[in-house]
Structure formats: C-alpha cells, structure tokens
Design an enzyme around this catalytic site. Structure first.
Site, mmCIF file in Angstrom:
data_model
loop_
_atom_site.group_PDB
_atom_site.id
_atom_site.type_symbol
_atom_site.label_atom_id
_atom_site.label_comp_id
_atom_site.label_asym_id
_atom_site.label_seq_id
_atom_site.Cartn_x
_atom_site.Cartn_y
_atom_site.Cartn_z
ATOM 1 N N CYS A 23 15.437 73.988 23.813
ATOM 2 C CA CYS A 23 14.673 74.264 25.163
ATOM 3 C C CYS A 23 15.320 74.609 26.191
ATOM 4 C CB CYS A 23 14.109 73.120 25.338
ATOM 5 S SG CYS A 23 12.562 72.387 24.279
ATOM 6 N N HIS A 68 0.219 81.523 32.799
ATOM 7 C CA HIS A 68 0.731 82.735 32.324
ATOM 8 C C HIS A 68 2.149 82.911 33.471
ATOM 9 C CE1 HIS A 68 -2.674 82.851 29.509
ATOM 10 N NE2 HIS A 68 -1.927 83.796 29.012
ATOM 11 N N GLU A 123 2.534 68.846 26.269
ATOM 12 C CA GLU A 123 3.342 70.241 26.065
ATOM 13 C C GLU A 123 2.970 70.708 24.772
ATOM 14 O OE1 GLU A 123 7.646 70.767 27.858
ATOM 15 O OE2 GLU A 123 8.001 70.137 25.854
#
Length: 135
Positions: A23, A68, A123
């Site tokens: 990550c 987005h 998530e």
C-alpha cells in the site's frame, strides 16, 4: 432510538506514507461506505432522515470530493507533480487509511448536520474500518 443506514459506493486511489507494504504504492479501491444516523424523534412524515436527503448531502459531498480522486496525505512528495499535471487530488491531514477516510466522512456528515453515529468504510470486500461517535 431510531436509526437509518445508507450504503454508498465510490472509487478512489491512495497510497500510504511510511508504510512497509504494497500500500506504499499508488493503487485504487472500489470502496463502500455505510453511514448510520440515529435519533430519538421522527419528523412529521415519520422519518428520522429522508434517504433522499442523505443522498443530497453526504453522498453528494463524497461524489464531489472523493469519488474518482486521489486521496493523499498533505506531506506526500508526489503532490507538487500531481498539481503541476492538474491531476485531481483530495489532500488529507493524515495518511489516507481506511480508518482516516471513515473519520473524514463522519466529520463531514457532522458539518452537514446529519445525526451520524457511525461511518464504516469497506476498502475491499473483506476489509472494513469504522469511526463512531464517542459514547
């Protein structure tokens, strides 16, 4: 006590600073948020909060600011380059972890005067973080 929940989806990219794992690289998620609102009284129509009002307030804020979009910490060294390229970025004070994103949405719901008690962020389909009102 009455409660209503609304599920909302949005897509976002992020990376975690000072993290020793995958990550630490830019990557994206198809996130799902579940917001819980609670209160002792219903309005004249028998509603705690109209689901349409939830959509007009917090869902609209999520769509305008997070969907987005890249969510990055204000200390991320990529920010100058992304700004130079006119990329869409939402800057967070802290690392954009699922926990911090849930808190961010919770705090915005409070600012929008929704009687929020919890925001849960999926998530991935099997990873959930939540932020709730202090007891």
């Amino acid at each position: 006590m009455y409660s209503v929940m609304r599920e909302m989806e949005f897509c976002y990219g992020h990376r975690l600073l000072n993290y020793d794992g995958k990550c630490k690289h830019l990557h994206g998620h198809n996130g799902k948020v579940v917001i819980t609102l609670e209160g002792a009284k219903l309005d004249d129509l028998g509603m705690l909060v109209d689901f349409a009002d939830i959509k007009k307030t917090i869902k609209q804020w999520i769509d305008d600011n997070l969907d987005h979009n890249l969510l990055l910490c204000r200390n991320d060294p990529l920010l100058p380059l992304l700004r130079q390229q006119h990329e869409r970025v939402f800057i967070m004070e802290d690392n954009p972890t699922a926990e911090n994103i849930a808190r961010l949405i919770f705090d915005q719901a409070v600012r929008l005067e929704l009687p929020v008690t919890e925001v849960a962020l999926w998530e991935t389909s099997n990873c959930l973080a939540a932020y709730r009102k202090k007891a």
